[in-house]
Scaffold this active site. Structure first.
Site, PDB file in Angstrom:
ATOM      1  N   GLU A 192       5.819   3.745  -5.018  1.00  0.00           N
ATOM      2  CA  GLU A 192       5.533   5.168  -5.118  1.00  0.00           C
ATOM      3  C   GLU A 192       5.739   5.877  -3.785  1.00  0.00           C
ATOM      4  O   GLU A 192       6.009   7.056  -3.739  1.00  0.00           O
ATOM      5  CB  GLU A 192       4.148   5.504  -5.560  1.00  0.00           C
ATOM      6  CG  GLU A 192       3.109   4.774  -6.190  1.00  0.00           C
ATOM      7  CD  GLU A 192       2.795   3.333  -6.092  1.00  0.00           C
ATOM      8  OE1 GLU A 192       1.621   3.046  -6.274  1.00  0.00           O
ATOM      9  OE2 GLU A 192       3.657   2.482  -5.865  1.00  0.00           O
TER      10      GLU A 192
ATOM     11  N   ARG B 124      -3.140  -9.065  -3.377  1.00  0.00           N
ATOM     12  CA  ARG B 124      -4.317  -9.161  -4.257  1.00  0.00           C
ATOM     13  C   ARG B 124      -4.033  -9.934  -5.534  1.00  0.00           C
ATOM     14  O   ARG B 124      -4.944 -10.481  -6.159  1.00  0.00           O
ATOM     15  CB  ARG B 124      -4.882  -7.766  -4.540  1.00  0.00           C
ATOM     16  CG  ARG B 124      -5.568  -7.166  -3.298  1.00  0.00           C
ATOM     17  CD  ARG B 124      -5.980  -5.728  -3.512  1.00  0.00           C
ATOM     18  NE  ARG B 124      -4.879  -4.848  -3.814  1.00  0.00           N
ATOM     19  CZ  ARG B 124      -4.127  -4.205  -2.920  1.00  0.00           C
ATOM     20  NH1 ARG B 124      -4.400  -4.327  -1.636  1.00  0.00           N
ATOM     21  NH2 ARG B 124      -3.141  -3.432  -3.296  1.00  0.00           N
TER      22      ARG B 124
END
Length: 179
Positions: A101, A64
């Protein structure tokens, strides 16, 4: 930056609970990107921030970051450098691994994409734990580039990604916490 514009942009971001794993609130920018007004406002905010900074290259992070980074490079009249996931670039590459994460990965950049002394802005959609952008900054610096700033549409400050970018200014259009 106009607070009302930021509030309007926040309204275009979809939150997807439990994706990609349970407990994560995923901030989905595809809804912002499909809204022509929100996409234009986002890109204009980035352009206004960097138009006077004498940037040589915009580095966009897979995937993105390519959307916002390529538009910014076009508007600034400078080159665009894609930093991609391992195995996607066809020429000689430099690579760095990083932790996310919920996993890990490796990023690559073409060895000839950035020249020594190039002033660079790194662009991605979102900063969370900072692993991806930290690896990207490392790649840029290893090639001799000077990172002027790392720029994001969204920052998740609860995840403290900014702390991994010691000595590198960070700009985020909007913030979301664990709400």
């Amino acid at each position: 930056m106009n607070k009302q514009i930021v509030l309007d942009l926040r309204e275009t971001v979809r939150t997807v609970p439990g994706w990609p794993i349970e407990g994560v609130l995923f901030r989905d920018l595809t809804t912002l990107m499909k809204d022509p007004h929100a996409l234009r406002m986002s890109c204009d905010i980035l352009f206004e921030r960097y138009k006077e900074k004498k940037i040589d290259k915009v580095v966009g992070i897979d995937a993105r970051g390519f959307v916002f980074g390529a538009v910014l490079a076009y508007k600034l009249g400078v080159g665009f450098v894609p930093v991609r996931k391992k195995g996607k670039l066809p020429y000689e590459t430099l690579e760095k691994s990083y932790d996310l994460e919920y996993g890990s990965g490796t990023l690559e950049v073409h060895r000839d994409a950035i020249s020594a002394g190039d002033k660079v802005v790194v662009v991605d959609d979102l900063i969370a734990t900072g692993g991806t952008v930290s690896a990207t900054v490392g790649l840029v610096r290893e090639l001799g580039g000077e990172v002027i700033e790392c720029s994001f549409l969204i920052e998740l400050p609860d995840l403290k990604g900014r702390e991994k970018l010691v000595g590198c200014p960070v700009f985020a259009v909007m913030e979301f916490d664990g709400e």
